[in-house]
Design a protein around this motif. Sequence first.
Motif, PDB file in Angstrom:
ATOM      1  N   ASP A 172       9.119 -28.903   5.830  1.00 57.94           N
ATOM      2  CA  ASP A 172       8.340 -27.982   4.994  1.00 57.94           C
ATOM      3  C   ASP A 172       7.991 -26.688   5.732  1.00 57.94           C
ATOM      4  OD1 ASP A 172       8.449 -30.016   3.100  1.00 57.94           O
ATOM      5  OD2 ASP A 172       6.478 -30.799   3.636  1.00 57.94           O
ATOM      6  N   PHE A 173       8.983 -26.102   6.381  1.00 62.86           N
ATOM      7  CA  PHE A 173       8.785 -24.874   7.152  1.00 62.86           C
ATOM      8  C   PHE A 173       8.558 -23.674   6.236  1.00 62.86           C
ATOM      9  CE2 PHE A 173      10.593 -20.985   8.946  1.00 62.86           C
ATOM     10  CZ  PHE A 173       9.876 -20.887  10.119  1.00 62.86           C
ATOM     11  N   SER A 174       7.599 -22.837   6.616  1.00 61.67           N
ATOM     12  CA  SER A 174       7.433 -21.528   5.992  1.00 61.67           C
ATOM     13  C   SER A 174       6.952 -20.560   7.067  1.00 61.67           C
ATOM     14  CB  SER A 174       6.450 -21.587   4.812  1.00 61.67           C
ATOM     15  OG  SER A 174       5.161 -21.926   5.253  1.00 61.67           O
ATOM     16  N   VAL A 175       7.033 -19.286   6.757  1.00 58.54           N
ATOM     17  CA  VAL A 175       6.646 -18.256   7.718  1.00 58.54           C
ATOM     18  C   VAL A 175       6.002 -17.103   6.949  1.00 58.54           C
ATOM     19  CG1 VAL A 175       8.937 -17.170   7.653  1.00 58.54           C
ATOM     20  CG2 VAL A 175       7.467 -16.829   9.652  1.00 58.54           C
ATOM     21  N   ARG A 176       5.027 -16.455   7.592  1.00 57.73           N
ATOM     22  CA  ARG A 176       4.380 -15.308   6.972  1.00 57.73           C
ATOM     23  C   ARG A 176       3.894 -14.370   8.062  1.00 57.73           C
ATOM     24  NH1 ARG A 176      -1.278 -15.956   7.185  1.00 57.73           N
ATOM     25  NH2 ARG A 176      -1.884 -18.070   7.727  1.00 57.73           N
ATOM     26  N   ILE A 177       3.474 -13.209   7.637  1.00 57.98           N
ATOM     27  CA  ILE A 177       2.897 -12.217   8.541  1.00 57.98           C
ATOM     28  C   ILE A 177       1.421 -12.115   8.214  1.00 57.98           C
ATOM     29  CG2 ILE A 177       2.914  -9.790   9.247  1.00 57.98           C
ATOM     30  CD1 ILE A 177       5.886  -9.755   8.264  1.00 57.98           C
ATOM     31  N   SER A 178       0.585 -12.203   9.230  1.00 59.50           N
ATOM     32  CA  SER A 178      -0.860 -12.079   9.057  1.00 59.50           C
ATOM     33  C   SER A 178      -1.401 -11.224  10.197  1.00 59.50           C
ATOM     34  CB  SER A 178      -1.512 -13.466   9.070  1.00 59.50           C
ATOM     35  OG  SER A 178      -2.908 -13.359   8.987  1.00 59.50           O
ATOM     36  N   ASN A 179      -1.996 -10.113   9.857  1.00 62.99           N
ATOM     37  CA  ASN A 179      -2.538  -9.191  10.869  1.00 62.99           C
ATOM     38  C   ASN A 179      -1.480  -8.814  11.905  1.00 62.99           C
ATOM     39  OD1 ASN A 179      -5.129  -9.178   9.691  1.00 62.99           O
ATOM     40  ND2 ASN A 179      -5.619 -11.089  10.732  1.00 62.99           N
ATOM     41  N   ASN A 180      -0.285  -8.521  11.437  1.00 66.43           N
ATOM     42  CA  ASN A 180       0.850  -8.145  12.285  1.00 66.43           C
ATOM     43  C   ASN A 180       1.306  -9.243  13.238  1.00 66.43           C
ATOM     44  OD1 ASN A 180       1.253  -5.541  11.195  1.00 66.43           O
ATOM     45  ND2 ASN A 180      -0.505  -4.812  12.365  1.00 66.43           N
ATOM     46  N   LEU A 181       0.930 -10.482  12.965  1.00 68.30           N
ATOM     47  CA  LEU A 181       1.379 -11.629  13.749  1.00 68.30           C
ATOM     48  C   LEU A 181       2.282 -12.502  12.897  1.00 68.30           C
ATOM     49  CD1 LEU A 181      -2.004 -12.666  15.405  1.00 68.30           C
ATOM     50  CD2 LEU A 181      -0.155 -11.352  16.449  1.00 68.30           C
ATOM     51  N   LEU A 182       3.255 -13.124  13.523  1.00 69.26           N
ATOM     52  CA  LEU A 182       4.137 -14.058  12.846  1.00 69.26           C
ATOM     53  C   LEU A 182       3.464 -15.423  12.846  1.00 69.26           C
ATOM     54  CD1 LEU A 182       7.091 -14.076  11.742  1.00 69.26           C
ATOM     55  CD2 LEU A 182       7.739 -15.056  13.940  1.00 69.26           C
ATOM     56  N   VAL A 183       3.336 -16.032  11.666  1.00 67.53           N
ATOM     57  CA  VAL A 183       2.663 -17.324  11.535  1.00 67.53           C
ATOM     58  C   VAL A 183       3.645 -18.326  10.951  1.00 67.53           C
ATOM     59  CG1 VAL A 183       0.758 -18.569  10.435  1.00 67.53           C
ATOM     60  CG2 VAL A 183       0.438 -16.191  11.163  1.00 67.53           C
ATOM     61  N   TYR A 184       3.900 -19.403  11.711  1.00 68.14           N
ATOM     62  CA  TYR A 184       4.734 -20.499  11.226  1.00 68.14           C
ATOM     63  C   TYR A 184       3.836 -21.566  10.625  1.00 68.14           C
ATOM     64  CZ  TYR A 184       8.740 -18.948  14.112  1.00 68.14           C
ATOM     65  OH  TYR A 184       9.774 -18.261  14.671  1.00 68.14           O
ATOM     66  N   ASP A 195       9.163  -5.302   3.674  1.00 75.26           N
ATOM     67  CA  ASP A 195       8.011  -5.401   2.776  1.00 75.26           C
ATOM     68  C   ASP A 195       6.882  -6.254   3.367  1.00 75.26           C
ATOM     69  OD1 ASP A 195       9.128  -7.927   2.591  1.00 75.26           O
ATOM     70  OD2 ASP A 195       9.240  -7.921   0.390  1.00 75.26           O
ATOM     71  N   PHE A 196       7.024  -6.680   4.616  1.00 75.38           N
ATOM     72  CA  PHE A 196       6.051  -7.520   5.317  1.00 75.38           C
ATOM     73  C   PHE A 196       5.819  -8.865   4.626  1.00 75.38           C
ATOM     74  CE2 PHE A 196       5.299  -3.419   7.195  1.00 75.38           C
ATOM     75  CZ  PHE A 196       5.213  -3.741   8.538  1.00 75.38           C
ATOM     76  N   LEU A 197       6.834  -9.305   3.893  1.00 72.77           N
ATOM     77  CA  LEU A 197       6.872 -10.635   3.289  1.00 72.77           C
ATOM     78  C   LEU A 197       8.238 -11.213   3.592  1.00 72.77           C
ATOM     79  CD1 LEU A 197       5.461  -9.728  -0.243  1.00 72.77           C
ATOM     80  CD2 LEU A 197       4.210 -10.864   1.608  1.00 72.77           C
TER      81      LEU A 197
END
Length: 156
Positions: A54-66, A12-14
């Motif tokens: 306080d680690f989190s991760v997301r997808i932005s413009n098909n890039l992995l963002v920590y 789901d790209f989340l």
Amino acid sequence: ADMIGGFDENKDFLFNSAETNEIYNRAFINLENYGFFISLREGTHRTSPTSVRDFSVRISNNLLVYHFFIEYSAPKDKKFYLSISDPSYFCVINYNEDHPVTFAGPLAMQHDYIIEENKNYPVYFDPSAPATDNTSYDEWRPGLKTIYPREIHLVY
């Protein structure tokens, strides 16, 4: 692409909390062995964080963002340098040019920064060392390769 395809199990790209925990435990925490690819410099002295929170991760413009928090005491001269790089060049690391870092606590005050390649304080590494060798050197010696980190120079 490998990380997104391998850890976004429901596609789901989340990243839900279980997927985030998997990324943290199976991929991100290994960066602890490499100072999280982060170098903090005051004058000629470099250090790397030994832990993050306080680690989190997301997808932005098909890039992995920590996203994570590093404890850091404010330098007395009110300026320091931060660089993020992988000397193996396996990972490409980009800065958000508009907001490369954010601050909390005493450093949440007004600050200025520039991002520039640092030709005065290079980092040296051994490209033939085993993958488990995370040593970087402040002085060149035979067999070492040189990188000039792109540093965020912060003044507050």
